[in-house]
Scaffold this active site. Structure first.
Site, mmCIF file in Angstrom:
data_model
loop_
_atom_site.group_PDB
_atom_site.id
_atom_site.type_symbol
_atom_site.label_atom_id
_atom_site.label_comp_id
_atom_site.label_asym_id
_atom_site.label_seq_id
_atom_site.Cartn_x
_atom_site.Cartn_y
_atom_site.Cartn_z
ATOM 1 N N LYS A 124 -7.527 -20.947 -7.395
ATOM 2 C CA LYS A 124 -7.070 -19.751 -6.688
ATOM 3 C C LYS A 124 -8.257 -19.104 -6.008
ATOM 4 O O LYS A 124 -9.401 -19.282 -6.441
ATOM 5 C CB LYS A 124 -6.440 -18.758 -7.673
ATOM 6 C CG LYS A 124 -5.525 -17.744 -7.041
ATOM 7 C CD LYS A 124 -4.100 -18.262 -6.922
ATOM 8 C CE LYS A 124 -3.194 -17.261 -6.229
ATOM 9 N NZ LYS A 124 -1.783 -17.657 -6.326
HETATM 10 P P1 NAD Z 1 3.754 -10.862 0.273
HETATM 11 O O1 NAD Z 1 2.460 -10.320 0.735
HETATM 12 O O2 NAD Z 1 4.625 -11.581 1.246
HETATM 13 O O3 NAD Z 1 4.647 -9.688 -0.376
HETATM 14 C C1 NAD Z 1 4.132 -8.862 -1.381
HETATM 15 C C2 NAD Z 1 5.159 -7.765 -1.636
HETATM 16 O O4 NAD Z 1 4.711 -6.962 -2.738
HETATM 17 C C3 NAD Z 1 5.339 -6.819 -0.445
HETATM 18 O O5 NAD Z 1 6.705 -6.508 -0.306
HETATM 19 C C4 NAD Z 1 4.553 -5.590 -0.881
HETATM 20 O O6 NAD Z 1 5.012 -4.395 -0.295
HETATM 21 C C5 NAD Z 1 4.828 -5.594 -2.363
HETATM 22 N N1 NAD Z 1 3.877 -4.769 -3.108
HETATM 23 C C6 NAD Z 1 2.523 -4.765 -3.012
HETATM 24 N N2 NAD Z 1 2.010 -3.828 -3.823
HETATM 25 C C7 NAD Z 1 3.055 -3.255 -4.450
HETATM 26 C C8 NAD Z 1 3.181 -2.218 -5.415
HETATM 27 N N3 NAD Z 1 2.103 -1.603 -5.889
HETATM 28 N N4 NAD Z 1 4.424 -1.894 -5.861
HETATM 29 C C9 NAD Z 1 5.510 -2.502 -5.363
HETATM 30 N N5 NAD Z 1 5.463 -3.486 -4.460
HETATM 31 C C10 NAD Z 1 4.260 -3.857 -4.002
HETATM 32 O O7 NAD Z 1 3.405 -11.768 -0.974
HETATM 33 P P2 NAD Z 1 4.248 -12.959 -1.605
HETATM 34 O O8 NAD Z 1 3.732 -14.224 -1.062
HETATM 35 O O9 NAD Z 1 5.702 -12.637 -1.532
HETATM 36 O O10 NAD Z 1 3.763 -12.883 -3.126
HETATM 37 C C11 NAD Z 1 4.378 -12.015 -4.085
HETATM 38 C C12 NAD Z 1 4.061 -12.529 -5.475
HETATM 39 O O11 NAD Z 1 4.546 -13.858 -5.603
HETATM 40 C C13 NAD Z 1 2.578 -12.595 -5.839
HETATM 41 O O12 NAD Z 1 2.432 -12.334 -7.214
HETATM 42 C C14 NAD Z 1 2.235 -14.049 -5.559
HETATM 43 O O13 NAD Z 1 1.100 -14.476 -6.297
HETATM 44 C C15 NAD Z 1 3.489 -14.713 -6.022
HETATM 45 N N6 NAD Z 1 3.697 -16.057 -5.490
HETATM 46 C C16 NAD Z 1 3.744 -16.289 -4.152
HETATM 47 C C17 NAD Z 1 3.969 -17.579 -3.691
HETATM 48 C C18 NAD Z 1 4.115 -17.900 -2.228
HETATM 49 O O14 NAD Z 1 4.416 -19.054 -1.904
HETATM 50 N N7 NAD Z 1 3.947 -16.954 -1.325
HETATM 51 C C19 NAD Z 1 4.102 -18.634 -4.601
HETATM 52 C C20 NAD Z 1 4.073 -18.365 -5.963
HETATM 53 C C21 NAD Z 1 3.870 -17.066 -6.389
#
Ligand code: NAD
Length: 434
Positions: A124
């Site tokens: 990561k």
């Molecule tokens: P993203 O940037 O597209 O979305 C993040 C979301 O979280 C946004 O809606 C943002 O407003 C919200 N957010 C941020 N801070 C916040 C807070 N304090 N309170 C409430 N909401 C808040 O990111 P993503 O890719 O959707 O990732 C979200 C989660 O999923 C992360 O934990 C990431 O590690 C995990 N994840 C993502 C992927 C992927 O393929 N993108 C894969 C596995 C896991």
């Protein structure tokens, strides 16, 4: 100093940054490993390897800002374990990124990749920066300099980054281009989550949300929870939360509450998900959406619902709010959203938790497809990709469910049992060098 029982290493103190006594994501991960150790049989001899990242790289990322000043940002790339293959895991741009967080996220990638049996280790990366405060030019310079700095570690057969919070296809394109410039040849396979025109895969953007939906449907079948009419609360309405909400809504569920960094919305009749997605695209957040009431961020956790999907950041479900949760099922779209204490509270309340290390593995599964397509320069149709994704997620989830029943343990511990056995078996077969 952490408890080292059941491991080979007993007499060497750990470096301070590995200390399990500190709170936060890395401490949370170490507690999860301790819970699984009794189930590892003779492989427990190797468990210490899971408690120490293989490599940690901390880099200074200086860039020239648009106003002519020079700003320095701290960047990280951690390769947690490479026993089963090259490192794989996303890159996060966020003002709260810390080494502890990146270490934990890299470790969860090792577990996740082994749980769905894709041939990767875990890695990561991240930069401690609020990208929303940067211009496009500054963001590009930051991404390119960071990519050059971690160029020591990454490569198509060494370590393959992907998008995570606040990183996307454009950032992957800049990373791919920078790495390619540095090695003197276009190397599409160095990152995944690229735009489709640059060797990206169809279906990758929606893959994590689709995986969340798939395991949710499987668990609902096994527990007799109808998806049609089920009420959903979703925290985080970005790539993962937004896609999962859309797929559940398409299947007849009602998304009654949504929270992101701009606020919390509630509508007992169900939000219009496509309209909310369009609003987020236009404005950057759910705040100000007309079709719902605004409630306090705290009240989000006590909303009446059957399914709760945390899909924002880690450490969101804590001992302080776990008791309020009314959902029957929590599907962890985010990585590490539930602290160990909160996990126990949910377990005691009879809430079924589908853990991150299996529930959000859809993204890395399609990243694997993308990487395979890049190597073979032969691209698959979206239907083929989605069908393969669903099959892998269903099979992995069924395997984890069976182990949970056999050992009478949570799905998290069951996933760790399956994954740690795979990783440590690989470690044992490879042996120690020299
Ligand atoms: P993203 O940037 O597209 O979305 C993040 C979301 O979280 C946004 O809606 C943002 O407003 C919200 N957010 C941020 N801070 C916040 C807070 N304090 N309170 C409430 N909401 C808040 O990111 P993503 O890719 O959707 O990732 C979200 C989660 O999923 C992360 O934990 C990431 O590690 C995990 N994840 C993502 C992927 C992927 O393929 N993108 C894969 C596995 C896991």
């Amino acid at each position: 100093m952490q408890n080292l029982s059941g491991s080979v290493q007993t007499n060497h103190p750990l470096p301070s940054y590995l200390d399990a006594t500190h709170l936060g994501p890395w401490g949370n991960y170490l507690q999860q490993v301790d819970r699984v150790t009794p189930y590892l049989g003779s492989l427990a001899r190797w468990v210490e390897t899971l408690k120490r990242p293989k490599r940690i790289l901390v880099v200074d990322v200086p860039i020239e800002m648009d106003n002519g000043t020079i700003a320095h940002f701290e960047g990280y790339r951690v390769q947690h374990n490479l026993s089963r293959g090259p490192g794989k895991g996303g890159v996060r741009f966020h003002q709260d990124v810390t080494l502890s967080e990146v270490m934990a996220l890299s470790a969860w990638m090792s577990i996740k990749n082994a749980a769905v049996n894709v041939p990767y280790g875990g890695a990561k990366g991240g930069i401690r920066v609020d990208p929303k405060k940067l211009s496009m030019g500054e963001l590009e310079r930051l991404t390119r300099r960071y990519t050059s700095e971690i160029g020591l570690l990454i490569g198509p057969s060494k370590d393959i980054p992907a998008p995570d919070v606040n990183t996307n296809g454009q950032i992957m394109a800049w990373m791919m281009d920078t790495y390619s410039m540095n090695v003197g040849a276009t190397a599409t396979g160095v990152v995944t989550g690229k735009p489709v025109d640059l060797g990206g895969s169809l279906g990758r953007v929606e893959a994590t949300g689709r995986g969340v939906f798939t395991v949710g449907v499987e668990a609902a079948k096994l527990t007799g929870l109808p998806i049609e009419g089920a009420r959903l609360a979703v925290q985080g309405f970005g790539n993962v939360g937004g896609t999962a909400a859309k797929l559940f809504a398409d299947a007849g569920a009602k998304v009654v509450a949504v929270q992101d960094h701009t606020g919390t919305l509630f509508n007992s009749n169900g939000l219009d998900v496509p309209a909310l997605l369009a609003h987020v695209k236009a404005t950057g957040g759910v705040g100000g959406f007309a079709g719902a009431d605004t409630i306090s961020n705290e009240d989000f956790w006590g909303v009446d619902c059957e399914i709760l999907i945390p899909a924002a950041l880690e450490g969101q479900i804590t001992k302080d709010n776990a008791g309020k949760i009314k959902a029957k099922m929590v599907i962890e779209g985010a990585n590490g959203p539930t602290t160990t204490e909160a996990d126990d509270i949910l377990h005691d309340k009879g809430v079924l938790v589908l853990p991150d290390v299996i529930a959000n593995a859809g993204g890395v599964t399609v990243s694997y497809f993308e990487w395979v397509q890049d190597f073979s320069s032969f691209f698959w149709s979206e239907d083929e990709i989605n069908a393969r994704l669903v099959r892998i997620m269903q099979e992995a989830f069924a395997g984890v469910w069976k182990v949970a029943q056999e050992h009478k343990v949570s799905l998290r511990t069951a996933t760790f049992i399956v994954a740690c056995q795979r990783i440590l078996h690989a470690r044992e077969m490879r042996g120690l060098y020299p």
